[in-house]
Design a protein around this motif. Sequence first.
Motif, PDB file in Angstrom:
ATOM      1  N   ASN A 194      -4.685  -0.895  60.288  1.00 20.70           N
ATOM      2  CA  ASN A 194      -5.711  -0.541  61.260  1.00 20.70           C
ATOM      3  C   ASN A 194      -5.758  -1.657  62.309  1.00 20.70           C
ATOM      4  O   ASN A 194      -6.004  -2.814  61.961  1.00 20.70           O
ATOM      5  N   ASN A 230      -9.965   6.522  52.874  1.00 22.91           N
ATOM      6  CA  ASN A 230     -10.919   7.563  53.261  1.00 22.91           C
ATOM      7  C   ASN A 230     -11.124   8.486  52.069  1.00 22.91           C
ATOM      8  O   ASN A 230     -10.155   9.005  51.520  1.00 22.91           O
ATOM      9  N   ASP A 260      -5.845   9.058  52.460  1.00 27.73           N
ATOM     10  CA  ASP A 260      -7.026   9.900  52.321  1.00 27.73           C
ATOM     11  C   ASP A 260      -7.069  10.554  50.947  1.00 27.73           C
ATOM     12  O   ASP A 260      -6.037  10.992  50.424  1.00 27.73           O
ATOM     13  N   THR A 264     -12.337  -1.460  53.199  1.00 30.15           N
ATOM     14  CA  THR A 264     -13.180  -0.443  53.818  1.00 30.15           C
ATOM     15  C   THR A 264     -12.952   0.883  53.100  1.00 30.15           C
ATOM     16  O   THR A 264     -11.812   1.334  52.983  1.00 30.15           O
ATOM     17  N   ILE A 265     -14.039   1.457  52.620  1.00 33.56           N
ATOM     18  CA  ILE A 265     -13.989   2.779  52.003  1.00 33.56           C
ATOM     19  C   ILE A 265     -14.894   3.668  52.837  1.00 33.56           C
ATOM     20  O   ILE A 265     -16.106   3.477  52.875  1.00 33.56           O
ATOM     21  N   LEU A 266     -14.276   4.598  53.525  1.00 25.73           N
ATOM     22  CA  LEU A 266     -15.026   5.527  54.368  1.00 25.73           C
ATOM     23  C   LEU A 266     -15.317   6.770  53.536  1.00 25.73           C
ATOM     24  O   LEU A 266     -14.415   7.531  53.210  1.00 25.73           O
ATOM     25  N   LEU A 267     -16.581   6.961  53.182  1.00 31.40           N
ATOM     26  CA  LEU A 267     -16.988   8.080  52.333  1.00 31.40           C
ATOM     27  C   LEU A 267     -17.702   9.117  53.182  1.00 31.40           C
ATOM     28  O   LEU A 267     -18.700   8.816  53.838  1.00 31.40           O
ATOM     29  N   GLU A 268     -17.160  10.327  53.173  1.00 35.03           N
ATOM     30  CA  GLU A 268     -17.781  11.447  53.889  1.00 35.03           C
ATOM     31  C   GLU A 268     -18.176  12.512  52.889  1.00 35.03           C
ATOM     32  O   GLU A 268     -17.415  12.838  51.983  1.00 35.03           O
ATOM     33  N   GLU A 322      -7.863   0.036  53.531  1.00 38.59           N
ATOM     34  CA  GLU A 322      -8.777   1.080  53.981  1.00 38.59           C
ATOM     35  C   GLU A 322      -8.413   2.384  53.293  1.00 38.59           C
ATOM     36  O   GLU A 322      -7.233   2.766  53.261  1.00 38.59           O
ATOM     37  N   LEU A 353      -3.631   0.658  55.761  1.00 33.44           N
ATOM     38  CA  LEU A 353      -4.091   2.048  55.677  1.00 33.44           C
ATOM     39  C   LEU A 353      -3.443   2.696  54.453  1.00 33.44           C
ATOM     40  O   LEU A 353      -2.253   3.003  54.462  1.00 33.44           O
ATOM     41  N   THR A 364     -13.259  11.899  51.012  1.00 28.78           N
ATOM     42  CA  THR A 364     -14.077  13.007  51.496  1.00 28.78           C
ATOM     43  C   THR A 364     -14.427  13.908  50.323  1.00 28.78           C
ATOM     44  O   THR A 364     -13.547  14.362  49.587  1.00 28.78           O
TER      45      THR A 364
END
Length: 165
Positions: A92, A41, A102, A2-6, A39, A99, A43
Amino acid sequence: MTILLEEETAVSFDFDYQTLANEVITAACDAEKCPYEAEVNLTLVDNDSIHCINREFRQIDRPTDVLSFPMQVYETPADFSHVEDCVEENFNPDTGELLLGDIILSVEKVKEQAASYGHSEKREFAFLILHSMLHLFGYDHETEQEREAMEERQRKILDDLGITR
């Protein structure tokens, strides 16, 4: 994975930065032989935002290109032997993914440094994400030996991806 891109700033690259981020992060995990789904994150911010974060967390009162906030502590880089010692802190609970941490990246610095170093924004973007990923795996560049090891890993992974200067 999972790559959470903001995106907290406007992003105007002439390449598919979301796909590239995924490729670089996945390549780093593969190269470091991460035995878990992970995972991360990511940003994307402007210089003012990264300046504030840099000042708050590192007491350095200027913008920087990228900041890494690792979630894991390693005996040696990419040594995953202890992550299962504390499952509730390291994974997670919803996905079971490790995890890693970031990455905060300044879009403006990508553009500035690409122009300054004479290579593409794509190359600079990939390099900074990879550099940060290696920090998330416990690499550092405080000593000459650490710097050389980290630079060699960066060079190898970028070469494998076909991303050169």
